[in-house]
Scaffold this motif. Structure first.
Motif, PDB file in Angstrom:
ATOM      1  N   CYS A   8     -10.386 -18.492   7.672  1.00  0.00           N
ATOM      2  CA  CYS A   8     -11.443 -18.178   8.452  1.00  0.00           C
ATOM      3  C   CYS A   8     -10.960 -16.962   9.320  1.00  0.00           C
ATOM      4  O   CYS A   8     -11.598 -16.447  10.021  1.00  0.00           O
ATOM      5  N   ARG A   9      -9.517 -16.587   9.344  1.00  0.00           N
ATOM      6  CA  ARG A   9      -8.882 -15.397   9.952  1.00  0.00           C
ATOM      7  C   ARG A   9      -8.954 -15.712  11.621  1.00  0.00           C
ATOM      8  O   ARG A   9      -8.811 -14.850  12.250  1.00  0.00           O
ATOM      9  N   LEU A  10      -9.298 -16.739  12.062  1.00  0.00           N
ATOM     10  CA  LEU A  10      -8.952 -17.248  13.339  1.00  0.00           C
ATOM     11  C   LEU A  10      -7.748 -17.680  13.845  1.00  0.00           C
ATOM     12  O   LEU A  10      -7.103 -18.461  13.173  1.00  0.00           O
ATOM     13  N   GLU A  11      -7.504 -17.074  15.213  1.00  0.00           N
ATOM     14  CA  GLU A  11      -6.142 -17.822  15.400  1.00  0.00           C
ATOM     15  C   GLU A  11      -6.390 -18.771  16.224  1.00  0.00           C
ATOM     16  O   GLU A  11      -7.100 -19.121  16.921  1.00  0.00           O
ATOM     17  N   LEU A  12      -5.201 -19.837  16.013  1.00  0.00           N
ATOM     18  CA  LEU A  12      -5.312 -21.140  16.596  1.00  0.00           C
ATOM     19  C   LEU A  12      -5.065 -21.263  18.134  1.00  0.00           C
ATOM     20  O   LEU A  12      -4.081 -20.497  18.696  1.00  0.00           O
ATOM     21  N   ASP A  13      -5.749 -21.980  18.646  1.00  0.00           N
ATOM     22  CA  ASP A  13      -5.352 -22.239  20.281  1.00  0.00           C
ATOM     23  C   ASP A  13      -4.166 -22.780  20.462  1.00  0.00           C
ATOM     24  O   ASP A  13      -3.480 -23.496  19.648  1.00  0.00           O
ATOM     25  N   ARG A  14      -3.819 -22.874  21.828  1.00  0.00           N
ATOM     26  CA  ARG A  14      -2.768 -23.593  22.270  1.00  0.00           C
ATOM     27  C   ARG A  14      -2.398 -24.870  21.597  1.00  0.00           C
ATOM     28  O   ARG A  14      -1.331 -25.416  21.368  1.00  0.00           O
ATOM     29  N   VAL A  15      -3.545 -25.579  21.872  1.00  0.00           N
ATOM     30  CA  VAL A  15      -3.609 -27.028  21.724  1.00  0.00           C
ATOM     31  C   VAL A  15      -3.207 -27.367  20.160  1.00  0.00           C
ATOM     32  O   VAL A  15      -2.433 -28.308  19.895  1.00  0.00           O
ATOM     33  N   ALA A  16      -3.827 -26.663  19.324  1.00  0.00           N
ATOM     34  CA  ALA A  16      -3.952 -26.673  18.118  1.00  0.00           C
ATOM     35  C   ALA A  16      -2.526 -26.361  17.368  1.00  0.00           C
ATOM     36  O   ALA A  16      -1.749 -27.106  16.678  1.00  0.00           O
ATOM     37  N   VAL A  17      -1.770 -25.246  18.248  1.00  0.00           N
ATOM     38  CA  VAL A  17      -0.579 -24.796  17.790  1.00  0.00           C
ATOM     39  C   VAL A  17       0.680 -26.116  18.281  1.00  0.00           C
ATOM     40  O   VAL A  17       1.493 -26.477  17.316  1.00  0.00           O
ATOM     41  N   SER A  18       0.373 -26.682  19.357  1.00  0.00           N
ATOM     42  CA  SER A  18       1.116 -27.706  19.759  1.00  0.00           C
ATOM     43  C   SER A  18       1.063 -28.889  18.813  1.00  0.00           C
ATOM     44  O   SER A  18       2.392 -29.330  18.500  1.00  0.00           O
ATOM     45  N   LYS A  19       0.021 -29.116  18.342  1.00  0.00           N
ATOM     46  CA  LYS A  19      -0.133 -30.241  17.441  1.00  0.00           C
ATOM     47  C   LYS A  19       0.487 -29.891  16.366  1.00  0.00           C
ATOM     48  O   LYS A  19       1.274 -30.688  15.625  1.00  0.00           O
ATOM     49  N   LEU A  20       0.603 -28.748  15.778  1.00  0.00           N
ATOM     50  CA  LEU A  20       1.147 -28.417  14.351  1.00  0.00           C
ATOM     51  C   LEU A  20       2.536 -28.266  14.563  1.00  0.00           C
ATOM     52  O   LEU A  20       3.360 -28.898  13.583  1.00  0.00           O
ATOM     53  N   LYS A  21       3.044 -28.108  15.699  1.00  0.00           N
ATOM     54  CA  LYS A  21       4.535 -27.833  16.009  1.00  0.00           C
ATOM     55  C   LYS A  21       5.187 -29.417  15.791  1.00  0.00           C
ATOM     56  O   LYS A  21       6.232 -29.496  15.387  1.00  0.00           O
ATOM     57  N   ALA A  22       4.322 -30.160  16.415  1.00  0.00           N
ATOM     58  CA  ALA A  22       4.530 -31.740  16.647  1.00  0.00           C
ATOM     59  C   ALA A  22       4.691 -32.348  15.139  1.00  0.00           C
ATOM     60  O   ALA A  22       5.132 -33.570  15.025  1.00  0.00           O
ATOM     61  N   ALA A  23       3.919 -31.823  14.389  1.00  0.00           N
ATOM     62  CA  ALA A  23       3.498 -32.341  13.056  1.00  0.00           C
ATOM     63  C   ALA A  23       4.659 -32.535  12.272  1.00  0.00           C
ATOM     64  O   ALA A  23       5.508 -31.528  12.044  1.00  0.00           O
ATOM     65  N   ASP A  24       4.912 -33.496  11.397  1.00  0.00           N
ATOM     66  CA  ASP A  24       5.870 -33.554  10.230  1.00  0.00           C
ATOM     67  C   ASP A  24       5.546 -32.495   9.321  1.00  0.00           C
ATOM     68  O   ASP A  24       4.343 -32.235   8.871  1.00  0.00           O
ATOM     69  N   PRO A  25       6.763 -31.912   8.802  1.00  0.00           N
ATOM     70  CA  PRO A  25       6.604 -30.883   7.884  1.00  0.00           C
ATOM     71  C   PRO A  25       5.769 -31.164   6.476  1.00  0.00           C
ATOM     72  O   PRO A  25       5.078 -30.571   5.871  1.00  0.00           O
ATOM     73  N   SER A  26       5.909 -32.548   6.387  1.00  0.00           N
ATOM     74  CA  SER A  26       5.276 -33.131   4.981  1.00  0.00           C
ATOM     75  C   SER A  26       4.000 -33.408   5.210  1.00  0.00           C
ATOM     76  O   SER A  26       3.109 -33.960   4.304  1.00  0.00           O
ATOM     77  N   GLU A  27       3.563 -33.306   6.445  1.00  0.00           N
ATOM     78  CA  GLU A  27       1.965 -33.983   6.926  1.00  0.00           C
ATOM     79  C   GLU A  27       1.116 -32.616   6.409  1.00  0.00           C
ATOM     80  O   GLU A  27       1.341 -31.447   6.710  1.00  0.00           O
ATOM     81  N   VAL A  28       0.021 -33.369   5.607  1.00  0.00           N
ATOM     82  CA  VAL A  28      -0.853 -32.162   5.156  1.00  0.00           C
ATOM     83  C   VAL A  28      -1.924 -32.149   6.424  1.00  0.00           C
ATOM     84  O   VAL A  28      -2.653 -33.036   6.906  1.00  0.00           O
TER      85      VAL A  28
END
Length: 245
Positions: free
Chosen positions: A207-227
């Motif tokens: 979608c070419r949209l930049e993730l907000d801070r909340v989404a980025v934080s969640k992804l940082k905390a997610a396990d690398p194997s998490e889909v």
């Protein structure tokens, strides 16, 4: 759902292949040659109709010629018979007058019919020219249709080759993918048109949209194997060193 990061990265290759397959399918349906063929077929039908009209007109004139020639032959035969009777001298004086009057009438009638015949012959000659012109035009349009049809068929054959190559590549990529991961990908692709995309510089590749801070934080905390999926468009987000996390 969890899947090895390397396995998730295979989804990017799969998405690329599916993009190519979609491109091939779109190209097959939207070849300019399809419209050209439709137009050429319309032209062929129009010129076929024109040829039929020209041939019908010529046929009618030929029938008229045959009718007039037959009538002229009948007039000539009647005149010949009358002259033979006069030359034989076996008819009375009154019949001689009648025969001579009839001969004069037949002569005038023959002249009128021959003039009319000449006019119809001229019209028939022009009609023959019209038929030849219509035949030539029809032949040109049929050749044009054949040319664009061959070009379309060549393009379709090339697209078919591309499709087969991409389909083989797709089969290789999907072979060995976890069933649940592949099922999720296929479901999202069916709904969104795209099943997975690279997260690059915190921006979703779909979608070419930049993730907000909340989404980025969640992804940082997610396990690398998490889909994980994009909150905006729902595709599977594949994280790599380019993701900016």
């Amino acid at each position: 759902m969890k899947a090895d990061p390397a396995t998730q990265r295979r989804l990017l290759d799969l998405a690329d292949v599916d993009t190519e397959l979609n491109r091939v399918a779109y190209s097959r349906t939207n070849l300019p040659e399809h419209a050209e063929i439709d137009e050429s077929e319309d032209t062929v039908r129009t010129r076929q109709d024109a040829q039929v009209v020209a041939e019908t007109a010529l046929s009618d004139l030929r029938r008229e010629l045959a009718r007039q020639e037959k009538e002229i032959d009948q007039v000539r035969a009647r005149g010949k018979r009358d002259r033979e009777l006069l030359d034989a001298g076996t008819v009375g004086a009154r019949q001689v007058v009648d025969l001579q009057h009839e001969l004069d009438t037949l002569t005038r009638r023959q002249g009128v019919l021959e003039d009319e015949l000449l006019e119809v012959m001229e019209r028939a000659e022009a009609a023959e020219t019209d038929v030849r012109f219509a035949e030539d035009r029809l032949a040109e349009s049929r050749e044009a249709l054949a040319v664009v049809t061959r070009r379309r068929d060549e393009l379709l054959a090339d697209l078919g080759t591309q499709e087969s190559r991409h389909a083989e590549r797709r089969a290789t990529l999907t072979n060995g993918l976890p069933a649940d991961l592949l099922a999720l990908y296929e479901r999202i692709r069916a709904q969104k048109g795209n099943g997975a995309a690279l997260l690059r510089a915190r921006r979703c590749g779909a979608c070419r949209l930049e993730l907000d801070r909340v989404a980025v934080s969640k992804l940082k905390a997610a396990d690398p194997s998490e889909v994980v999926r994009c909150d905006e468009c729902g595709v599977i987000l594949v994280r790599t060193v380019e993701s900016g996390l």
